[in-house]
Design a protein around this motif. Structure first.
Motif, PDB file in Angstrom:
ATOM      1  N   TYR A   7       1.567  12.117 -30.285  1.00 12.86           N
ATOM      2  CA  TYR A   7       0.981  12.257 -28.947  1.00 12.86           C
ATOM      3  C   TYR A   7       0.901  13.727 -28.557  1.00 12.86           C
ATOM      4  CZ  TYR A   7       2.085   7.283 -28.185  1.00 12.86           C
ATOM      5  OH  TYR A   7       2.151   5.919 -28.264  1.00 12.86           O
ATOM      6  N   ARG A   8      -0.150  14.066 -27.766  1.00 15.05           N
ATOM      7  CA  ARG A   8      -0.216  15.393 -27.166  1.00 15.05           C
ATOM      8  C   ARG A   8       0.410  15.290 -25.786  1.00 15.05           C
ATOM      9  NH1 ARG A   8      -5.523  16.251 -25.771  1.00 15.05           N
ATOM     10  NH2 ARG A   8      -5.839  14.133 -26.425  1.00 15.05           N
ATOM     11  N   ILE A   9       1.449  16.076 -25.526  1.00 20.61           N
ATOM     12  CA  ILE A   9       2.158  15.983 -24.234  1.00 20.61           C
ATOM     13  C   ILE A   9       1.823  17.202 -23.379  1.00 20.61           C
ATOM     14  CG2 ILE A   9       4.414  15.622 -23.119  1.00 20.61           C
ATOM     15  CD1 ILE A   9       3.986  13.429 -25.147  1.00 20.61           C
ATOM     16  N   PHE A  10       1.472  16.952 -22.125  1.00 23.13           N
ATOM     17  CA  PHE A  10       1.127  18.023 -21.193  1.00 23.13           C
ATOM     18  C   PHE A  10       2.358  18.900 -20.942  1.00 23.13           C
ATOM     19  CE2 PHE A  10       0.850  19.591 -16.800  1.00 23.13           C
ATOM     20  CZ  PHE A  10      -0.338  20.292 -16.875  1.00 23.13           C
ATOM     21  N   ASN A  11       2.151  20.228 -20.963  1.00 26.08           N
ATOM     22  CA  ASN A  11       3.335  21.085 -20.823  1.00 26.08           C
ATOM     23  C   ASN A  11       3.241  22.071 -19.653  1.00 26.08           C
ATOM     24  OD1 ASN A  11       1.392  22.655 -22.072  1.00 26.08           O
ATOM     25  ND2 ASN A  11       2.909  24.009 -22.990  1.00 26.08           N
ATOM     26  N   GLY A  12       2.566  21.676 -18.585  1.00 27.20           N
ATOM     27  CA  GLY A  12       2.516  22.561 -17.416  1.00 27.20           C
ATOM     28  C   GLY A  12       3.442  22.075 -16.316  1.00 27.20           C
ATOM     29  N   THR A  13       3.269  22.670 -15.144  1.00 26.01           N
ATOM     30  CA  THR A  13       4.061  22.243 -13.986  1.00 26.01           C
ATOM     31  C   THR A  13       3.357  21.050 -13.328  1.00 26.01           C
ATOM     32  OG1 THR A  13       2.796  23.640 -12.498  1.00 26.01           O
ATOM     33  CG2 THR A  13       4.744  24.638 -13.523  1.00 26.01           C
ATOM     34  N   ILE A  14       4.037  20.466 -12.357  1.00 22.63           N
ATOM     35  CA  ILE A  14       3.432  19.318 -11.652  1.00 22.63           C
ATOM     36  C   ILE A  14       2.173  19.758 -10.899  1.00 22.63           C
ATOM     37  CG2 ILE A  14       4.930  19.513  -9.609  1.00 22.63           C
ATOM     38  CD1 ILE A  14       4.997  16.397  -9.618  1.00 22.63           C
ATOM     39  N   ASP A  15       2.193  20.977 -10.338  1.00 20.88           N
ATOM     40  CA  ASP A  15       1.005  21.464  -9.612  1.00 20.88           C
ATOM     41  C   ASP A  15      -0.164  21.687 -10.576  1.00 20.88           C
ATOM     42  OD1 ASP A  15       2.109  21.394  -7.079  1.00 20.88           O
ATOM     43  OD2 ASP A  15       3.130  23.305  -7.387  1.00 20.88           O
ATOM     44  N   GLU A  16       0.155  22.178 -11.768  1.00 23.36           N
ATOM     45  CA  GLU A  16      -0.907  22.364 -12.772  1.00 23.36           C
ATOM     46  C   GLU A  16      -1.483  21.005 -13.200  1.00 23.36           C
ATOM     47  OE1 GLU A  16       0.705  26.613 -14.611  1.00 23.36           O
ATOM     48  OE2 GLU A  16       1.393  24.723 -15.501  1.00 23.36           O
ATOM     49  N   ALA A  17      -0.609  20.003 -13.252  1.00 27.51           N
ATOM     50  CA  ALA A  17      -1.097  18.659 -13.620  1.00 27.51           C
ATOM     51  C   ALA A  17      -2.043  18.143 -12.531  1.00 27.51           C
ATOM     52  CB  ALA A  17       0.083  17.712 -13.813  1.00 27.51           C
ATOM     53  N   VAL A  18      -1.659  18.332 -11.259  1.00 23.96           N
ATOM     54  CA  VAL A  18      -2.524  17.889 -10.147  1.00 23.96           C
ATOM     55  C   VAL A  18      -3.875  18.586 -10.248  1.00 23.96           C
ATOM     56  CG1 VAL A  18      -2.835  17.970  -7.622  1.00 23.96           C
ATOM     57  CG2 VAL A  18      -0.613  17.348  -8.586  1.00 23.96           C
ATOM     58  N   LYS A  27     -13.829  11.089 -16.704  1.00 28.26           N
ATOM     59  CA  LYS A  27     -12.793  10.122 -16.337  1.00 28.26           C
ATOM     60  C   LYS A  27     -11.484  10.524 -16.978  1.00 28.26           C
ATOM     61  CE  LYS A  27     -15.742   6.083 -15.942  1.00 28.26           C
ATOM     62  NZ  LYS A  27     -15.284   4.999 -15.087  1.00 28.26           N
ATOM     63  N   ILE A  28     -10.394  10.320 -16.276  1.00 28.04           N
ATOM     64  CA  ILE A  28      -9.109  10.714 -16.840  1.00 28.04           C
ATOM     65  C   ILE A  28      -8.044   9.642 -16.583  1.00 28.04           C
ATOM     66  CG2 ILE A  28      -8.489  12.132 -14.798  1.00 28.04           C
ATOM     67  CD1 ILE A  28      -7.262  14.127 -16.932  1.00 28.04           C
ATOM     68  N   HIS A  29      -7.245   9.383 -17.611  1.00 23.79           N
ATOM     69  CA  HIS A  29      -6.150   8.416 -17.513  1.00 23.79           C
ATOM     70  C   HIS A  29      -4.833   9.195 -17.560  1.00 23.79           C
ATOM     71  CE1 HIS A  29      -3.805   4.925 -19.689  1.00 23.79           C
ATOM     72  NE2 HIS A  29      -3.335   5.159 -18.474  1.00 23.79           N
ATOM     73  N   ILE A  30      -4.088   9.138 -16.468  1.00 26.14           N
ATOM     74  CA  ILE A  30      -2.784   9.808 -16.458  1.00 26.14           C
ATOM     75  C   ILE A  30      -1.748   8.817 -16.981  1.00 26.14           C
ATOM     76  CG2 ILE A  30      -1.073  11.048 -15.072  1.00 26.14           C
ATOM     77  CD1 ILE A  30      -3.302  11.217 -12.871  1.00 26.14           C
ATOM     78  N   ASN A  50      -6.426   5.028 -26.800  1.00 24.63           N
ATOM     79  CA  ASN A  50      -6.733   5.596 -25.481  1.00 24.63           C
ATOM     80  C   ASN A  50      -5.784   6.767 -25.175  1.00 24.63           C
ATOM     81  OD1 ASN A  50      -5.917   5.694 -22.466  1.00 24.63           O
ATOM     82  ND2 ASN A  50      -7.951   4.798 -22.415  1.00 24.63           N
ATOM     83  N   PHE A  51      -4.477   6.573 -25.441  1.00 23.17           N
ATOM     84  CA  PHE A  51      -3.482   7.624 -25.150  1.00 23.17           C
ATOM     85  C   PHE A  51      -3.802   8.923 -25.912  1.00 23.17           C
ATOM     86  CE2 PHE A  51       0.524   4.842 -24.108  1.00 23.17           C
ATOM     87  CZ  PHE A  51      -0.168   4.264 -23.072  1.00 23.17           C
ATOM     88  N   THR A  52      -4.337   8.760 -27.128  1.00 26.65           N
ATOM     89  CA  THR A  52      -4.560   9.939 -27.966  1.00 26.65           C
ATOM     90  C   THR A  52      -5.999  10.458 -27.852  1.00 26.65           C
ATOM     91  OG1 THR A  52      -4.949   8.440 -29.821  1.00 26.65           O
ATOM     92  CG2 THR A  52      -2.761   9.389 -29.674  1.00 26.65           C
ATOM     93  N   SER A  53      -6.767   9.851 -26.943  1.00 25.30           N
ATOM     94  CA  SER A  53      -8.152  10.316 -26.776  1.00 25.30           C
ATOM     95  C   SER A  53      -8.199  11.458 -25.766  1.00 25.30           C
ATOM     96  CB  SER A  53      -9.033   9.165 -26.274  1.00 25.30           C
ATOM     97  OG  SER A  53      -8.759   8.945 -24.905  1.00 25.30           O
ATOM     98  N   ILE A  58      -1.016  12.949 -21.020  1.00 27.13           N
ATOM     99  CA  ILE A  58       0.320  12.317 -21.045  1.00 27.13           C
ATOM    100  C   ILE A  58       1.320  13.295 -20.439  1.00 27.13           C
ATOM    101  CG2 ILE A  58       2.106  11.298 -22.512  1.00 27.13           C
ATOM    102  CD1 ILE A  58      -0.022  10.760 -24.617  1.00 27.13           C
ATOM    103  N   ILE A  59       1.966  12.872 -19.363  1.00 30.76           N
ATOM    104  CA  ILE A  59       2.966  13.759 -18.756  1.00 30.76           C
ATOM    105  C   ILE A  59       4.359  13.413 -19.304  1.00 30.76           C
ATOM    106  CG2 ILE A  59       1.655  14.324 -16.673  1.00 30.76           C
ATOM    107  CD1 ILE A  59       3.596  12.158 -15.302  1.00 30.76           C
TER     108      ILE A  59
END
Ligand code: UDP
Length: 247
Positions: A7-18, A27-30, A50-53, A58-59
């Protein structure tokens, strides 16, 4: 992005994720990437694809994901799904409209009342409880389509919520999709989240098991996921050794 068990995991802050989610062009699936959700993905090709698309972000939701990444040498902070959910609610304005799908009718009604009271800016397009057959739910799909929400939060537990999102993501008009597990229960205050000191000690999982011992069965998935992470760390260490020997 960091890699864990494919899996690719998001590595920013919560504000960067927002920011990333609100400014996404497509379209985006969190995906609230806690060990149980990611483990479910590894055993269900449909949601794994879907998760890997490119449509998924992925947080790192939980110490069971953050710790293995740190052991791989990455600097990463946990982003709890419920915290991102609340941050998104905080950041919505009138031009966004939201559909809430999930939880029991009773919990959902209290949740909607609380959301209306607390987030005056939110335009609620519609809502429905989550005790539905997701293979036969045309009446809900048609209701969502007719209300044209920009965002849908699905609180049906894993993997039901991820299967629902994967199955209907293309068909539904929403831009942002997020599975939020038991968050409606917490925001409706029918379930209490762990005290802050427990959350900060990374022991929220233990608190939830002690409060609801039936969760122990589900916890086996977390243990299995940790074993998979150990294998992943081992393989990447071997690869690292190979690379350093070949340079
Ligand atoms: N739920 C639902 N439909 C179902 C099963 C569960 O809407 O068929 C709801 C349940 O009422 C609860 C949420 O899904 O509100 C799942 O909560 P859980 O605590 O299992 O999720 P977690 O936060 O552990 O992912």
């Amino acid at each position: 992005m960091y890699f864990l068990c494919g899996y690719r995991i998001f590595n920013g802050t919560i504000d960067e994720a927002v920011n990333k989610v609100m400014n996404a062009n497509d379209k985006i699936h969190i995906v609230s990437g806690n060990p149980e959700v990611l483990y479910n993905g590894l055993y269900n090709k449909f949601i794994y694809n879907n998760f890997t698309s490119k449509s998924s972000i992925i947080i790192p939701d939980g110490i069971g994901v953050v710790k293995p990444l740190r052991l791989k040498g990455h600097d990463i902070q946990k982003i709890a799904g419920i915290d991102l959910f609340i941050k998104l609610l905080d950041n919505l304005d009138k031009k966004d409209s939201v559909y809430f799908l999930g939880a029991s009718d009773e919990v959902l009604n209290i949740f909607i009342k609380n959301v209306r009271k607390k987030y005056k800016n939110i335009n609620i397009a519609g809502y429905h409880h989550g005790y539905i057959d997701i293979e036969n739910c045309d009446y809900i799909i048609n209701d969502i389509k007719s209300k044209q929400p920009t965002i849908i939060f699905v609180a049906m537990g894993s993997p039901k919520q991820e299967i629902f999102i994967t199955k209907y993501m293309n068909e539904l008009p929403c831009k942002i999709f997020m599975g939020v597990g038991g968050s409606f229960d917490v925001i409706s205050e029918t379930t209490k989240r762990a005290p802050l000191w427990i959350i900060n000690s990374n022991l929220e999982w233990l608190y939830r098991i002690l409060k609801e011992p039936v969760r122990i069965k589900r916890f086996k998935k977390n243990i299995n996921f940790i074993f998979m992470c150990i294998k992943d760390i081992y393989i990447s260490n071997i690869r690292g050794l190979h690379l350093s020997n070949n340079t």
